[in-house]
Design an enzyme around this catalytic site. Structure first.
Site, mmCIF file in Angstrom:
data_model
loop_
_atom_site.group_PDB
_atom_site.id
_atom_site.type_symbol
_atom_site.label_atom_id
_atom_site.label_comp_id
_atom_site.label_asym_id
_atom_site.label_seq_id
_atom_site.Cartn_x
_atom_site.Cartn_y
_atom_site.Cartn_z
ATOM 1 N N HIS A 12 -3.162 -2.465 -40.006
ATOM 2 C CA HIS A 12 -2.523 -1.430 -40.941
ATOM 3 C C HIS A 12 -1.216 -0.954 -40.539
ATOM 4 O O HIS A 12 -0.824 0.139 -40.610
ATOM 5 C CB HIS A 12 -3.467 -0.419 -41.682
ATOM 6 C CG HIS A 12 -4.036 0.587 -40.593
ATOM 7 N ND1 HIS A 12 -5.259 0.904 -40.538
ATOM 8 C CD2 HIS A 12 -3.538 0.961 -39.337
ATOM 9 C CE1 HIS A 12 -5.529 1.713 -39.612
ATOM 10 N NE2 HIS A 12 -4.379 1.783 -38.781
ATOM 11 N N HIS A 59 -3.987 8.970 -39.526
ATOM 12 C CA HIS A 59 -3.051 9.314 -38.251
ATOM 13 C C HIS A 59 -2.332 10.570 -38.274
ATOM 14 O O HIS A 59 -1.184 10.750 -38.407
ATOM 15 C CB HIS A 59 -2.074 7.915 -38.340
ATOM 16 C CG HIS A 59 -2.287 6.731 -38.409
ATOM 17 N ND1 HIS A 59 -3.024 6.287 -39.365
ATOM 18 C CD2 HIS A 59 -2.582 5.710 -37.259
ATOM 19 C CE1 HIS A 59 -3.323 4.985 -39.246
ATOM 20 N NE2 HIS A 59 -3.304 4.517 -38.128
ATOM 21 N N HIS A 193 -3.146 -3.588 -29.441
ATOM 22 C CA HIS A 193 -1.976 -2.786 -29.207
ATOM 23 C C HIS A 193 -2.314 -1.362 -28.526
ATOM 24 O O HIS A 193 -3.237 -0.978 -28.570
ATOM 25 C CB HIS A 193 -1.470 -2.518 -30.710
ATOM 26 C CG HIS A 193 -2.058 -1.404 -31.704
ATOM 27 N ND1 HIS A 193 -3.391 -1.770 -32.006
ATOM 28 C CD2 HIS A 193 -1.486 -0.489 -32.121
ATOM 29 C CE1 HIS A 193 -3.809 -0.656 -33.112
ATOM 30 N NE2 HIS A 193 -2.601 0.085 -33.033
ATOM 31 N N GLU A 240 -9.254 0.925 -32.393
ATOM 32 C CA GLU A 240 -9.528 0.956 -33.950
ATOM 33 C C GLU A 240 -10.461 -0.152 -34.289
ATOM 34 O O GLU A 240 -10.857 0.340 -35.330
ATOM 35 C CB GLU A 240 -8.244 1.007 -34.564
ATOM 36 C CG GLU A 240 -7.191 1.984 -34.379
ATOM 37 C CD GLU A 240 -5.823 1.807 -35.121
ATOM 38 O OE1 GLU A 240 -4.938 2.685 -35.066
ATOM 39 O OE2 GLU A 240 -5.599 0.617 -35.564
#
Lengths: 280, 133
Positions: A12, A59, A193, A240
């Protein structure tokens, strides 16, 4: 009765949302990413789900450090796109399904998954970018959406095993709901990431490929993976990926992989996407 | 727990946002959060130092904000998703700030990402980095 028929996992990345919003999808950098989602758009257009349960993380948009729910279920009628510091994304307001959401909340709490019920929550790129990737740029989103926010910002996030079992509880909840609804569950975030520190930019194609393979072949193995393996191998934000296990837990033990896409990079991130259908 | 080595400390160039960091960085991160509102962004831009005084942060945290010293901010309890409100206020991207934190130019960092990103090989343990010489 409601039926949960399939699961979708996707990254996302906020830059993907910006590329869509700024009309950059055909630029050479972005074109391969959006081409990779074309089959997925066709698939979901054929599926026509009534409701999507969208597992994502906030976030620091709706939740700051003032309160940090591990699992938070959006039970409201609608959810507005959040202003993340550069104005809200110009995407449709997300329409919820309060009746099903409240049913899920009651069912999973009595099933010993004590989630937080949220009646007022803005939704950030974690939720709206997956909708854009799957549905494009419609005037209205074509289905109702139940947001399920998972804390993966403050360590520790829930374990993979907890997420996997929580997915199973969501499945039981959905399939005890007394309306004929077709439900698809999205697990979002990842893949490898790292956004912070001197090791930023970490990408681990081998880890990501194995994770995608095991979602179908051996999800229980993924559920046993400790947090440190995610952080070391897939980067500090790669953790995540535990959210994908909620999606997987909500599906049958045996699933059919109908589509997969993997691409590096989107900004700092490896983009991973997979569609799994229950075999029945 | 005391005296037990934290296995996460062995991962090089990586700071886990754990309980200790969260306590240390609470006001720093809540300052960043305040920049979600356009009116606060204007106040901050008009006089950064004065705006920072309205949050009970440490002098070192304020100094690191003024200098946009990203790695130091992480070390002082800043979390990247909160710090994102600060660099978004500056009109900077995640990739811009990531490049700075790695000590690369933005061009070199973008090239590394296009070439498949930073490999996990040689980047799993602090021992790997010590052995780089």
């Amino acid at each position: 009765m409601a039926k949960l028929v399939a699961g979708v996992a996707t990254s996302h990345v906020p830059a993907i949302g910006a590329a869509i919003d700024l009309g950059k999808t055909q630029e050479p950098y972005w074109q391969p990413v959006f081409k990779g989602y074309e089959p997925a758009k066709r698939w979901i257009a054929e599926q026509k789900p009534d409701v999507v349960i969208l597992v994502y993380n906030d976030h620091a948009s709706a939740f700051s450090l003032e309160f940090i729910p591990t699992f938070a279920l959006g039970c409201a009628q609608e959810f507005v796109p959040a202003d993340e510091g550069w104005g809200p994304r110009k995407v449709p307001v997300v329409k919820g399904h309060p009746e099903l959401a409240w049913h899920i909340a009651q069912s999973v709490i009595l099933d010993e998954f004590d989630l937080t019920i949220v009646n007022n929550m803005a939704v950030d790129h974690g939720l709206t970018v997956p909708l854009s990737l799957m549905f494009g740029q419609p005037q209205e989103w074509p289905c109702q959406v139940i947001p399920l926010a998972v804390n993966v910002v403050q360590y520790p996030p829930p374990t993979g095993n907890r997420c996997y079992n929580f997915g199973k509880a969501i499945r039981r909840a959905v399939e005890s709901f007394d309306q004929d609804l077709k439900v698809v569950i999205f697990g979002t975030g990842g893949m490898s990431h790292q956004l912070q520190g001197p090791r930023a930019g970490l990408i681990n194609r081998q880890f990501d490929t194995a994770f995608l393979d095991n979602l179908t072949a051996d999800p229980q193995k993924l559920a046993r993976m400790p947090h440190i393996d995610y952080v070391r191998e897939a980067g500090s934000e790669g953790i995540e990926l535990v959210m994908w296990l909620i999606m997987r837990g909500a599906l049958d033990a045996k699933v059919r992989e109908v589509y997969r896409f993997y691409h590096v990079p989107a900004s700092n991130t490896a983009v991973g996407h997979i569609i799994l259908e229950n075999e029945a | 727990m005391k005296g037990e080595p934290n296995p996460f400390d062995d991962i090089p160039g990586t700071t886990l946002f754990d309980a200790q960091r969260s306590r240390q960085g609470y006001h720093l991160n809540m300052f960043c959060m305040s920049l979600m509102k356009a009116a606060n962004r204007e106040l901050f831009k008009a006089d950064e130092a004065a705006y920072l005084q309205t949050f009970p942060m440490t002098a070192e945290q304020r100094d690191a904000v003024l200098k946009r010293d990203w790695n130091r901010l992480i070390g002082l309890g800043g979390n990247i998703y909160f710090l994102a409100k600060l660099f978004s206020t500056d009109g900077k991207s995640f990739q811009h700030v990531a490049a700075i934190m790695t000590g690369a130019t933005q061009e070199d960092y973008a090239r590394m990402m296009l070439d498949g990103g930073r490999s996990p090989e040689g980047n799993r343990s602090k021992k790997d980095w010590d052995n780089r010489g």
